[in-house]
Design an enzyme around this catalytic site. Sequence first.
Site, PDB file in Angstrom:
ATOM      1  N   ASN A 158      28.377  -4.522  48.345  1.00 35.82           N
ATOM      2  CA  ASN A 158      28.641  -4.525  46.898  1.00 35.82           C
ATOM      3  C   ASN A 158      30.095  -4.259  46.518  1.00 35.82           C
ATOM      4  OD1 ASN A 158      28.491  -1.803  47.513  1.00 35.82           O
ATOM      5  ND2 ASN A 158      27.230  -1.271  45.742  1.00 35.82           N
ATOM      6  N   THR A 184      28.099  -8.712  56.331  1.00 35.58           N
ATOM      7  CA  THR A 184      28.134 -10.173  56.447  1.00 35.58           C
ATOM      8  C   THR A 184      28.413 -10.803  55.086  1.00 35.58           C
ATOM      9  OG1 THR A 184      26.768 -10.146  58.398  1.00 35.58           O
ATOM     10  CG2 THR A 184      26.824 -12.205  57.169  1.00 35.58           C
ATOM     11  N   ASP A 236      19.715   2.720  54.030  1.00 40.12           N
ATOM     12  CA  ASP A 236      19.190   3.724  54.961  1.00 40.12           C
ATOM     13  C   ASP A 236      19.527   3.455  56.437  1.00 40.12           C
ATOM     14  OD1 ASP A 236      17.441   1.675  54.855  1.00 40.12           O
ATOM     15  OD2 ASP A 236      15.770   2.844  54.009  1.00 40.12           O
ATOM     16  N   GLU A 253      27.702   7.382  52.618  1.00 37.04           N
ATOM     17  CA  GLU A 253      27.278   7.238  51.236  1.00 37.04           C
ATOM     18  C   GLU A 253      26.110   6.271  51.276  1.00 37.04           C
ATOM     19  OE1 GLU A 253      30.074   5.303  48.676  1.00 37.04           O
ATOM     20  OE2 GLU A 253      28.545   5.069  47.147  1.00 37.04           O
ATOM     21  N   CYS A 287      25.390   1.819  43.983  1.00 41.86           N
ATOM     22  CA  CYS A 287      24.670   3.040  44.366  1.00 41.86           C
ATOM     23  C   CYS A 287      24.621   4.007  43.197  1.00 41.86           C
ATOM     24  CB  CYS A 287      25.296   3.668  45.603  1.00 41.86           C
ATOM     25  SG  CYS A 287      27.011   4.046  45.384  1.00 41.86           S
TER      26      CYS A 287
HETATM   27  O1  G3H Z   1      27.804   1.350  45.265  1.00 39.36           O
HETATM   28  C1  G3H Z   1      28.371   2.415  45.409  1.00 39.36           C
HETATM   29  C2  G3H Z   1      29.705   2.660  44.868  1.00 39.36           C
HETATM   30  O2  G3H Z   1      30.321   3.748  45.519  1.00 39.36           O
HETATM   31  C3  G3H Z   1      29.667   2.897  43.387  1.00 39.36           C
HETATM   32  O3  G3H Z   1      30.931   2.829  42.886  1.00 39.36           O
HETATM   33  O4  G3H Z   1      30.530   3.885  40.670  1.00 39.36           O
HETATM   34  O5  G3H Z   1      32.606   2.593  41.130  1.00 39.36           O
HETATM   35  O6  G3H Z   1      30.433   1.419  40.918  1.00 39.36           O
HETATM   36  P1  G3H Z   1      31.127   2.668  41.312  1.00 39.36           P
END
Ligand code: G3H
Length: 478
Positions: A158, A184, A236, A253, A287
């Site tokens: 992401n 990927t 996970d 994380e 996340c």
């Molecule tokens: O997807 C996990 C990222 O650490 C979230 O970052 O709060 O800048 O979208 P963000």
Amino acid sequence: GEDTFKFYSEGKWQESASKKTVNVVNPSTQKVQYKVQACTQDEVNAVFASAKVAQKAWAKTPLWKRAELLHKAAAMLKEHKTPIAAALVKEIAKPAKDAVTEVVRSGDLISYCAEEGVRLLGEGKFIMSDSFPGTDRNKLCLASKIPLGTVLCIPPFNYPVNLAVSKIAPALIAGNAVVLKPPTQGAVSGLHMVHCFHLAGFPPGLLSCVTGKGSEIGDFLTTHPSVNCISFTGGDTGISIARKAGMVPMQMELGGKDACIVLEDADLDLVAANIIKGGFSYSGQRCTAIKVVLVLESVADKLVELVNAKVAKLSVGMPEDDAQITPVVTESSANFIEGLVKDAETKGATLCQAYKREGNLIWPVLIDHVKPEMRIAWEEPFGPILPVIRVKTVEEAIHHCNASQFGLQGCIFTQDINKAMFISDAMETGTVQINSAPARGPDHFPFQGIRDSGIGTQGIPNSILLMTKTKSTVINLP
Ligand code: G3H
């Protein structure tokens, strides 16, 4: 045909001896967009061997010179933001403007890291012995920070650029070498980003990037004896990496189920705006996305109405057109999200919008009247669907939040700061946001999750410190 990309080892772009490639599928077209090398175990061994050699020299390179190179990489990244963002659009269907923002934010992160590293690592400590009982004033301890060696960096799909540099930059400024394994989906954006470090002139071998299927080289990388630190962001898989990895410091994380607790006195327009931003930006694939709304019954109808009005205005379409809701990353992810919607519907939840899907594109849905027996009450969809649980008391909301396997962030909306502080204290999450949606940034803030949400703390200063170790030299006077 599709563009095929080389991997980066010993400062050179190389083709794998495997003669095999891995497909990067465009989430929007569901067709192969790019191909990346399927690296072999020998190639992984080679990057670790060259990392070890390069790191020894890098650790002796003056800190200001390390910082200078990082500033160059930051400038290169910003200069190349357009092609990198274009790859993000094609590989992970990130809306066009957000893709550019990700690259610019990454450049800023690298520069900040260089500055922070110069300050943090530029001074050590001098400790006298006579403060400890029974000890005279004859031992002088000089403590400074030294690098760990080679840091294995594994970012998620992401934020393939931003969550890569948030690992690479602290590792490098602290004097470590880096082996990067991009996801990927996001590998090509990652390779473009690595090219910016190449252009900045980092020594060969110091930063390498191997590509391939996690199922083929994942364990080999994470259990490799040359790894001295692991920085991972993802799902996970992180838990199984942590179980198998050796005795190395880890930064993980993982998932989240960030709750949005809405009190009776909250500014509901503000809440609705934050639910849209927090729940639906990048189609919920963050996340830190709001993943459950816990609203006091008396204001629930009003809030749901306000949110629905805004959901109706979300643009749904292609990332190239900068639509707000874009196709989710893979077909299996779309299937998983659909499963959660169907489960909630079957068990009696109210879908505020009709469920609609075309390929990987899922239209946003607010799911009201969710009950604890529904999967969506607990599971992380990573998609544009958001459950609302109506609660009778604040305690019920806190209880739901703390019963989750996740504990990343959460947010509270109220005008009463005393209540907010009390609830924040009761919430077992790494961060609590008062009157705003959860978010990792600004990138120097501490960022951490408890329970299954992670290990260790990120944020620029914390990451730099995690990737170093204290070294003491004690002068013993006669
Ligand atoms: O997807 C996990 C990222 O650490 C979230 O970052 O709060 O800048 O979208 P963000």
